[in-house]
Design an enzyme around this catalytic site. Structure first.
Site, short mmCIF file in Angstrom:
data_model
loop_
_atom_site.label_atom_id
_atom_site.label_comp_id
_atom_site.label_asym_id
_atom_site.label_seq_id
_atom_site.Cartn_x
_atom_site.Cartn_y
_atom_site.Cartn_z
N HIS A 166 0.87 -1.18 0.00
CA HIS A 166 0.00 0.00 0.00
C HIS A 166 0.91 1.23 0.00
O HIS A 166 2.03 1.18 0.52
CB HIS A 166 -0.80 0.09 1.29
CG HIS A 166 -1.88 -0.93 1.44
ND1 HIS A 166 -1.74 -2.04 2.21
CD2 HIS A 166 -3.13 -0.96 0.94
CE1 HIS A 166 -2.87 -2.74 2.18
NE2 HIS A 166 -3.72 -2.11 1.40
N ASP B 88 1.82 1.86 3.60
CA ASP B 88 2.64 0.85 4.30
C ASP B 88 4.08 1.37 4.39
O ASP B 88 4.84 0.97 5.27
CB ASP B 88 2.70 -0.48 3.52
CG ASP B 88 1.38 -1.23 3.53
OD1 ASP B 88 0.54 -0.93 4.39
OD2 ASP B 88 1.21 -2.11 2.67
C1 GLT Z 1 -6.72 -5.20 3.56
C2 GLT Z 1 -7.66 -6.19 2.92
C3 GLT Z 1 -6.93 -7.04 1.95
C4 GLT Z 1 -6.56 -6.25 0.75
C5 GLT Z 1 -5.52 -5.25 1.04
C6 GLT Z 1 -5.28 -4.43 -0.19
S1 GLT Z 1 -5.92 -4.26 2.38
O1 GLT Z 1 -5.76 -5.85 4.33
O2 GLT Z 1 -8.23 -6.98 3.95
O3 GLT Z 1 -7.69 -8.13 1.58
O4 GLT Z 1 -6.04 -7.11 -0.22
O5 GLT Z 1 -5.80 -3.16 -0.12
#
Ligand code: GLT
Ligand code: MN
Ligand code: MN
Length: 412
Positions: free
Chosen positions: A77, A80
């Site tokens: 992200h 992140d």
């Molecule tokens: C979050 C979500 C994940 C997604 C991520 C990507 S963020 O942790 O639960 O399933 O893939 O934004």
């Protein structure tokens, strides 16, 4: 048994992990398009009722551990790695430049970038908020993620819309929300087109990820199927640039069969990216490591993907459990997840070559020979009724292959 000291505990974990019977080499693991998310490895074990159990882990630590393990691709992200207040500033550029260096040093590639549009309080009314400021900021964040993606050479960008929904019925206008959501995706695609033509590179693949609930009670685009309808709704300027990033568990969470959901995405030509993990039907987003709960279903998923030529990434979107230590995250969680995946991928290959399964499926497709009757329902049924027992035999054989029984088990 004597209580082991902390140092002895690590040695015990190492010894028992090794006793599990070997592992694939990092070189072998790198041959697969497997990606490791920054957020998965850095997850500290916190939740609504849970304090963190692990220390923070930086991106350089994650990248170097992934390199050692043999995970060839890294995903992240924006927040992140870049604090929210540093996004779209010079500080971001420095961090991104350092990430590029770190990836190069460890021989990893960044395959996917994604925007965090759910954690910060600014997203409380979602990224498709009534507030024009929030929407303009959301579009800028998506465009910025696309720019980071181009900088890092990522081919994929993912959008999990997080709070796009409501806790109380009637508090938002769903139709307006969908239009506003499309506006941000449109902005991201246009930015991508502009950057790709400026840099003479290709545009990225923009992938929508659904989750049926959490953090909101009701979500406007709860499933991959809903997202397919959204892509085809006419709201997007470039529907050809937008596809799906289904997550295995998110499809189970609404009670569906993930393999069937993936099949529908494949038929639509939109299965571009895949988040791999495991969990339970009609429950929460527990993000357990791939195949720890449903190995047979996982085998079937991989048979489908192998036989239909899926070429996209397998993104390890699981959360190491709170009971796993920082040491365990990289010694147990990630290597064992990768190895279970590769093992199942190989077993899926064996299933596709299995003589019994081949003959059974071919026979089912040939159908029973009808006598020269009138071709009515009874005649057709009678001609097939012994043949159709093969359905159950196919299921039995798949379990045998999963358990390795087909390699020769003594039934004495
Ligand atoms: C979050 C979500 C994940 C997604 C991520 C990507 S963020 O942790 O639960 O399933 O893939 O934004
Ligand atoms: Mn996911
Ligand atoms: Mn999940």
């Amino acid at each position: 048994m004597r209580s082991p000291s902390v140092k002895e505990q690590r040695a015990l974990v190492d010894r028992l992990t090794a006793s599990c019977g070997g592992h694939y080499s990092p070189e072998r693991r790198r041959k697969y398009f497997i990606s490791g998310p920054q957020w998965a490895a850095a997850y500290q074990g916190q939740a609504l009722f849970h304090a963190p159990t692990r220390e923070p882990v930086s991106y350089s630590e994650v990248i170097s551990h992934y390199a050692e393990i043999g995970i060839g691709y890294w995903t992240t992200h924006d927040t992140d790695v870049v604090p929210t207040e540093d996004l779209m500033t010079e500080r971001q550029q420095k961090i991104v430049a350092d990430i590029k260096k770190t990836l190069r040093k460890h021989g990893l590639k960044c395959s996917m970038v994604t925007t965090e549009t759910f954690f910060h309080p600014v997203w409380a009314t979602s990224s498709a908020s009534e507030s024009p400021e929030v929407r303009a900021y959301a579009a800028a964040r998506l465009e910025n993620t696309v720019a980071i993606g181009h900088e890092l050479g990522a081919q994929f960008v993912v959008y999990w819309p997080g709070t796009l929904g409501y806790l109380t019925q009637g508090s938002i206008d769903e139709i307006q929300t969908l239009r506003w959501f499309a506006e941000s995706i449109n902005a991201a695609c246009l930015k991508d087109i502009a950057l790709a033509s400026e840099k003479k590179t290709s545009t990225m693949r923009h992938c929508l990820e659904a989750k049926p609930f959490e953090p909101q009670g009701e979500i406007i685009l709860p499933t991959s199927d809903a997202m397919l309808a959204f892509i085809g709704s006419g709201l997007l300027k470039h529907p050809e640039m937008v596809g799906l990033n289904p997550e295995y568990l998110h499809e189970l969470m609404w009670g569906s069969a993930p393999r069937a959901a993936l099949a529908r995405a494949l038929v639509a030509g939109k299965l571009w990216h895949f988040d791999i993990n495991d969990g339970y039907r009609l429950k929460h987003d527990v993000d357990i490591g791939v195949a720890l709960v449903n190995p047979l279903d996982w085998l079937n998923v991989l048979i489908l993907l192998r036989s239909h030529g899926y070429q996209g990434p397998f993104n390890l979107d699981f959360k190491p459990p709170r009971t796993t230590s920082n040491y365990g995250v990289f010694k147990v969680s990630f290597p064992t997840a990768v190895d279970r995946f590769i093992t199942l991928w190989e077993i899926a290959g064996e299933a596709l070559e299995d003589k019994i399964l081949k003959e059974a499926t071919e026979a089912l497709k040939a159908g029973g020979a009808t006598k020269k009757g009138n071709g009515g329902a009874k005649e057709i049924f009678d001609a097939n009724k012994e043949l159709w027992t093969l359905h159950e035999l196919v299921a039995h054989r798949l379990v045998q292959i999963l358990l390795g029984v087909h390699r020769g088990r003594k039934f004495a």
